[in-house]
Write an enzyme that holds these catalytic residues in place. Structure first.
Site, short mmCIF file in Angstrom:
data_model
loop_
_atom_site.label_atom_id
_atom_site.label_comp_id
_atom_site.label_asym_id
_atom_site.label_seq_id
_atom_site.Cartn_x
_atom_site.Cartn_y
_atom_site.Cartn_z
N LYS A 18 0.76 -1.25 0.01
CA LYS A 18 -0.04 0.07 0.00
C LYS A 18 0.76 1.20 -0.08
O LYS A 18 0.52 2.25 -0.45
CB LYS A 18 -0.93 -0.13 1.20
CG LYS A 18 -2.21 -0.92 1.02
CD LYS A 18 -3.05 -0.62 0.05
CE LYS A 18 -4.28 -1.53 0.20
NZ LYS A 18 -5.12 -1.67 -0.83
N GLU A 77 -9.60 5.92 3.52
CA GLU A 77 -10.54 4.85 4.00
C GLU A 77 -9.61 3.81 3.92
O GLU A 77 -8.37 3.74 3.43
CB GLU A 77 -11.56 4.32 2.85
CG GLU A 77 -10.95 3.48 1.74
CD GLU A 77 -9.83 4.07 0.78
OE1 GLU A 77 -9.71 5.67 0.81
OE2 GLU A 77 -9.32 3.34 0.10
N SER A 137 1.62 -9.56 -1.04
CA SER A 137 1.34 -7.97 -0.76
C SER A 137 1.38 -7.59 0.66
O SER A 137 1.73 -6.42 0.60
CB SER A 137 -0.05 -7.83 -1.27
OG SER A 137 -1.14 -8.64 -0.57
#
Lengths: 404, 269
Positions: free
Chosen positions: A96, A118, A386
Site C-alpha cells: 500500500k 479509507e 502483498s
C-alpha cells in the site's frame, strides 16, 4: 512512468477500461477530480517528480523488494516452483505504501495540507498515516467499526503516527462504508484536502494513478525473475479485493502473452453460500459504486450486498474497473479461494518458510499451492506476497481457538 | 410542456417561489409515504422530491443515510417507489414528482427502460446524484424521449463553463448545492448563494433551486429571495424521524406550511 501503455491504451481519455471505469460522482467533486487529473497528467511526466518518487521508494520504503524462491514449500508441494514478490518487507508491511508515497508527493505539489483515506484491513490507513507524518500533513482515516474490531493493532499504529481514526457506523461498517465516508469528507473539505484512495477503484483518474504507482511491483519482477531463473514466470498470481497489488504486478506483464495472470478473490465461506467477496468469480453484474462502473455484488434491486471474507482487505463488493476489463478481455483470469484455504496457506508459509503472510496475500498463495502440484518442477509461479501477517495475529488466533 | 415547467410558469406569474420538500420513499414505511406526499402538498409543496433509497448514499449526510437504511430494511426498492408514485397519482394529477437517487438501482432496473416506466408511473423528473451529464448521455436521451426532465446538480465550486454544460444536458430546473458537503450539513453561505444564483439563471436559462443545508423557514425565505425554488430535505426527514408514526403527516404538514408562509412573504415584497 509506464512504458507498456503504448501497447495497451487503457484507460481512454474519459477514464474507461472498455465499459468500466468513468467518473460517477456528485457535482461537487467534479472540479476536484479535474484538478487532480490535470496535476497527475503534469507530474507523471515530470522528471523531478519521478526522481523524488523513486528516491522515496528506495530510501524510505526500502525498495526494490526481493523476489524470494520458496524452496521448502515448493519441494513439499512437489511441482512448480513458487516465487514470492516480497511486498511484505516494505516499510509499513505491505504494498500500500507505494501508492501512498506517490499520492503524497502529488498532494505536496498541489498544496493540500490535509489528507484523508479509507481503510479496511488498516494497511492503507497505516501507510497513509505514515506518509502524512513523513511529509507533515494532517491526516484523517475512515474505518468501519467492524474492521476496527478486527484490526485493533493497526488502529493503534495509525494513532501513534498522528492520524485521527474516525469509526464508521453506517451500512455494513466495513471498507465500502469507510469509502463512502471518506468521499463525504472530501466533498465537504474539497479545497484543502487530498483524498489518498488506497486501491485501483474510485472515479478516474484514481484507477489509473494508483495502478501507475503500484506497477513498480511488476517492473521490478520483470528484471528480478530472469536474474534468478533466466526467464519470466509462467504465471503471476495475486489477491484481488479492489485489486491494487494485483494490477501493480500484472500490468507490466500484460504484453508478455505467455505469462498467465491469475487474480484471486475471496470466496469467504464458499461462492455457493453467497457469503463471499468475489464479484468477478461469481459473475456479478456491472453497476455503479464509488465513482466508477464495475462488476458489483448487488441484489436484484441494485442494492449493494454485504460481503464476507476472513481478510478485511478483501471484504469489498466491487473490484477495480481494470480487473473487470482484464477479465472480459480474457487477458487475466479470476478465481476465488475460501477462508479455510487461505488459512491453510497462511499456516503453510509460516511453517515451511518462516514468513507470516497477510491473510489477503494468503489467498494468492493458496491458489499457487493448488496449482503447483499439477505443474512441472521447472514451471515458475510468481506470487505477490502483498503484505505481512502481523496485523492478522488476532484473527488467526481466534480461528484456532486461542485467546491472548 | 412538462408538469415541472408548467409549475414554474404559474409560480412566476404569481410572483411566488417554488417549495420543494424531499422525503425518502419508504421512510418510515411504504404505507405512510403516499399520505405523507399528500401532506406535503397540503402544507404548500409545489414539487415533491422523492428519494429512492440506496445502500451506499455517498452524497448524503447521516439523517438521510438513516432514512435510507430504515426504508431498505422494510424492503423498499425502485420498483416499489414507482408503485408509490402510481398510488399518489390516483388523487393528485398536478404536483410534479422528481425521483432523486443514485445510479445503481436505475441500472439494475435497466437505464434504457427506466425513464419510460417511470414516466408511465407518473414521475416528472429524475435527479441521479452520481450521473454527471457527460457520463449519462444515452440515459439523458431516454429521459427526454420519455417526456421527463432530468435535473442536474451544480456546486459552489462549479465553473461558469460547467453551468453551461450542465444546463445544456438538463431541463426543468437546476439544483444548486448550497454548500460544499453532504445533505443536511449546517454551514450554508447566503452571500455566496446570492452572488452565484443570478449568474447561473442567466447562463442556464431555466429556474434554479437551492438545497442542502436549509434548516428553517427564515433561511428558506432568504434563499428564496434570490433563487426560484427552495429544496428542504434533511430537516423534514428529521421531523419524520422524531415524530410518533401517527403524528408524522401532521407534523410534516405543519413544518412545510411554516416555510410556505415565510416564502410567500416574498410575493408581497
Amino acid at each position: 512512468m509506464v512504458s507498456v501503455q503504448q501497447q495497451y491504451p487503457f484507460p481512454d481519455a474519459q477514464g474507461y477500461f472498455g465499459p468500466y471505469g468513468g467518473i460517477f460522482v456528485a457535482e461537487t467533486l467534479m472540479p476536484a477530480l479535474e484538478e487532480l487529473r490535470t496535476a497527475y497528467e503534469t507530474y507523471r511526466k515530470d522528471a523531478a517528480f519521478i526522481a523524488e518518487f523513486e528516491h522515496e521508494l528506495k530510501h524510505y520504503v526500502g525498495r526494490p523488494s526481493p523476489v524470494y524462491h520458496a524452496r521448502r514449500l515448493s519441494e513439499k508441494l512437489g511441482g512448480a516452483q513458487i516465487l514470492l514478490k516480497r511486498e511484505d518487507i516494505n516499510h509499513t508491511g505491505a504494498h500500500k505504501v507505494n501508492n501512498c508515497i506517490g499520492q503524497a508527493l502529488l498532494a505536496k505539489r498541489m498544496g493540500k495540507p490535509r489528507v484523508i483515506a479509507e481503510t479496511g484491513a488498516g494497511q492503507h490507513g497505516v501507510a497513509t498515516a505514515t506518509v502524512a507524518a513523513r511529509f507533515g500533513f494532517r491526516c484523517v482515516v475512515y474505518m468501519g467499526t467492524e474492521d476496527i474490531a478486527r484490526q485493533t493493532a493497526n488502529v493503534y499504529r495509525m494513532k501513534l503516527l498522528g492520524a485521527t481514526v474516525v469509526p464508521v457506523e453506517s451500512g455494513s461498517r466495513t471498507l465500502k462504508d469507510a469509502l463512502n465516508e471518506a468521499m463525504r469528507d472530501w466533498v465537504t473539505n474539497v479545497s484543502d484536502t487530498f483524498y489518498i484512495l488506497g486501491t485501483v477503484a474510485g472515479p478516474h483518474p484514481y484507477p489509473e494513478m494508483v495502478r501507475d504507482f503500484q506497477t513498480v511491483i511488476g517492473r521490478e519482477c520483470l528484471t528480478q525473475v530472469p536474474e534468478i531463473f533466466g526467464r519470466q514466470p509462467d504465471m503471476v498470481i495475486a489477491c484481488v479485493g479492489g485489486g491494487s497489488n494485483a494490477i501493480g504486478i500484472f500490468h507490466p506483464y500484460i504484453p508478455y502473452e505467455n505469462v498467465r495472470l491469475i487474480g484471486v478473490e475471496a470466496a469467504g465461506e464458499g461462492i455457493e453460500t453467497g457469503r463471499h467477496s468475489a464479484p468477478l468469480t461469481s459473475n456479478a453484474r456491472a453497476g455503479v459504486l464509488h465513482g466508477n462502473r464495475t462488476r458489483l455484488m448487488q441484489d436484484e434491486n441494485g442494492q449493494i450486498v454485504e460481503t464476507h471474507s476472513v481478510s478485511a482487505g478483501l471484504d469489498y463488493p466491487g473490484v477495480g474497473p481494470e480487473h473487470a476489463w482484464l477479465k472480459d478481455s480474457g487477458r487475466a483470469e479470476y478465481v476465488a479461494v475460501t477462508d479455510a484455504e487461505a488459512l491453510d496457506a497462511f499456516h503453510a508459509l509460516c511453517h515451511f518458510e518462516g514468513i507470516i503472510p497477510a491473510l489477503e496475500s494468503s489467498h494468492a498463495l493458496a491458489q499457487a499451492m493448488k496449482l503447483a502440484p499439477t505443474l512441472l518442477r521447472d514451471q515458475l509461479l510468481l506470487v505477490c506476497l502483498s503484505g505481512r501477517g502481523d496485523k492478522d495475529m488476532h484473527t488467526v488466533a481466534e480461528r484456532s481457538g486461542i485467546r491472548f | 410542456m412538462s408538469r415541472i415547467q408548467t409549475t414554474f410558469q404559474r409560480l412566476q406569474a404569481e410572483g411566488r417561489k417554488a417549495l420543494i420538500p424531499f422525503i425518502v420513499a419508504g421512510d418510515p414505511d411504504a404505507e405512510l409515504t403516499v399520505p405523507l406526499m399528500h401532506s406535503l402538498v397540503a402544507g404548500g409543496a409545489d414539487i415533491i422530491e422523492l428519494g429512492v433509497p440506496f445502500s451506499d448514499p455517498m452524497a448524503d449526510g447521516p439523517v438521510i443515510q438513516r432514512a435510507s437504511e430504515r426504508a431498505l430494511a422494510k424492503g423498499m426498492s425502485l420498483a416499489r417507489v414507482l408503485d408509490i408514485v402510481r398510488a399518489f397519482r390516483v388523487e393528485d394529477a398536478v404536483t410534479p414528482v422528481v425521483l432523486m437517487g443514485y445510479a445503481n438501482p436505475i441500472e439494475a432496473m435497466g437505464a434504457a427502460v427506466f425513464p419510460d416506466v417511470a414516466g408511465k408511473a407518473g414521475v416528472d423528473g429524475v435527479l441521479v446524484v452520481d450521473y454527471p451529464p457527460e457520463q449519462c448521455v444515452e440515459f439523458t436521451a431516454s429521459v427526454r424521449a420519455a417526456g421527463l426532465d432530468q435535473i442536474f446538480l451544480l456546486a459552489p465550486n462549479s465553473s461558469e463553463q460547467r453551468f453551461r454544460d450542465v444546463a445544456r444536458a438538463g431541463s426543468g430546473y437546476l439544483y444548486y448545492v448550497s454548500l460544499k458537503g453532504v445533505t443536511g450539513a449546517a454551514h450554508l453561505d447566503l452571500d455566496e448563494i446570492a452572488r452565484r444564483i443570478p449568474r447561473i439563471r442567466t447562463v442556464a436559462g431555466m429556474p434554479v433551486g437551492v438545497g442542502f443545508g436549509i434548516r428553517d423557514a427564515e433561511i428558506a425565505k432568504q434563499v428564496g429571495s434570490v433563487a426560484d425554488a427552495v429544496v428542504i430535505g434533511s430537516r423534514i426527514v428529521e421531523e419524520i424521524e422524531a415524530s410518533p408514526r401517527d403524528r408524522i403527516c401532521a407534523n410534516v404538514e405543519t413544518f412545510v406550511r411554516g416555510v410556505r408562509v415565510k416564502l410567500d412573504e416574498l410575493a408581497g415584497a
